[in-house]
Design an enzyme around this catalytic site. Sequence first.
Site, PDB file in Angstrom:
ATOM      1  N   HIS A   7      51.440  49.296  37.348  1.00  0.00           N
ATOM      2  CA  HIS A   7      50.724  48.897  36.243  1.00  0.00           C
ATOM      3  C   HIS A   7      50.567  47.384  36.441  1.00  0.00           C
ATOM      4  O   HIS A   7      51.125  46.616  37.021  1.00  0.00           O
ATOM      5  CB  HIS A   7      51.358  49.198  34.856  1.00  0.00           C
ATOM      6  CG  HIS A   7      52.748  48.595  34.658  1.00  0.00           C
ATOM      7  ND1 HIS A   7      53.783  49.194  34.969  1.00  0.00           N
ATOM      8  CD2 HIS A   7      53.038  47.273  34.260  1.00  0.00           C
ATOM      9  CE1 HIS A   7      54.743  48.277  34.826  1.00  0.00           C
ATOM     10  NE2 HIS A   7      54.337  47.179  34.167  1.00  0.00           N
ATOM     11  N   GLU A  58      49.693  47.545  30.737  1.00  0.00           N
ATOM     12  CA  GLU A  58      50.810  47.257  29.957  1.00  0.00           C
ATOM     13  C   GLU A  58      50.552  46.156  28.779  1.00  0.00           C
ATOM     14  O   GLU A  58      50.195  45.137  29.535  1.00  0.00           O
ATOM     15  CB  GLU A  58      51.921  47.029  30.819  1.00  0.00           C
ATOM     16  CG  GLU A  58      53.189  46.841  29.797  1.00  0.00           C
ATOM     17  CD  GLU A  58      54.563  46.256  30.683  1.00  0.00           C
ATOM     18  OE1 GLU A  58      55.041  45.492  29.930  1.00  0.00           O
ATOM     19  OE2 GLU A  58      54.748  46.638  31.623  1.00  0.00           O
ATOM     20  N   HIS A  78      41.598  39.105  36.792  1.00  0.00           N
ATOM     21  CA  HIS A  78      41.058  39.999  36.010  1.00  0.00           C
ATOM     22  C   HIS A  78      41.534  41.342  36.377  1.00  0.00           C
ATOM     23  O   HIS A  78      42.052  41.875  37.157  1.00  0.00           O
ATOM     24  CB  HIS A  78      39.507  39.939  36.463  1.00  0.00           C
ATOM     25  CG  HIS A  78      38.900  40.480  37.527  1.00  0.00           C
ATOM     26  ND1 HIS A  78      38.791  39.438  38.428  1.00  0.00           N
ATOM     27  CD2 HIS A  78      38.815  41.552  37.991  1.00  0.00           C
ATOM     28  CE1 HIS A  78      38.479  40.159  39.750  1.00  0.00           C
ATOM     29  NE2 HIS A  78      38.326  41.448  39.515  1.00  0.00           N
ATOM     30  N   GLU A 121      36.393  43.226  34.508  1.00  0.00           N
ATOM     31  CA  GLU A 121      35.375  43.594  35.471  1.00  0.00           C
ATOM     32  C   GLU A 121      35.065  45.059  35.473  1.00  0.00           C
ATOM     33  O   GLU A 121      35.899  45.923  35.671  1.00  0.00           O
ATOM     34  CB  GLU A 121      35.629  43.341  37.104  1.00  0.00           C
ATOM     35  CG  GLU A 121      34.448  43.755  37.925  1.00  0.00           C
ATOM     36  CD  GLU A 121      34.722  43.294  39.254  1.00  0.00           C
ATOM     37  OE1 GLU A 121      33.716  43.211  40.326  1.00  0.00           O
ATOM     38  OE2 GLU A 121      36.009  43.248  39.692  1.00  0.00           O
TER      39      GLU A 121
END
Length: 144
Positions: A7, A58, A78, A121
């Site tokens: 994550h 998260e 990003h 993005e």
Amino acid sequence: MSIEYLHTMVRVKDLETSIAFYELLGLKERNRIENEKGRFTLVFLCPPGQDDGHNDVELTYNWDGDDALPDDSRHFGHLAYRVDDIYALCQKLHDNGVIINRPPRDGHMAFVRSPDNISVELLQKGEAKEPQEPWASMENTGHW
């Protein structure tokens, strides 16, 4: 030796506002951990049908505030998501007050920012869509 992506963690100032933003993107809450001793909440969000813990964002919310977050969050980079219809998602975000920082003029890529200034993005799945208005002539707003 193997490595497995799990994550990406981002710190947030307003948990509910941030969750609402990521839900607009289409993510769903998969898990929540409240840690009274550490005085923080972790919320794991993922795309629908991808709840195996390998595609999570998260959100980390510190109960006592997090004034150390920079205004532009450029230390982070990003997040990137492939989407079925970049125009429809950008319209949904725009209709809900999200600024489209880099409109999908090319039918392929756009950038928005979360309430905590995390750049996100958005990439069109498959081939780029044909340019269409209002996106084709829309200028950039701010930076991403």
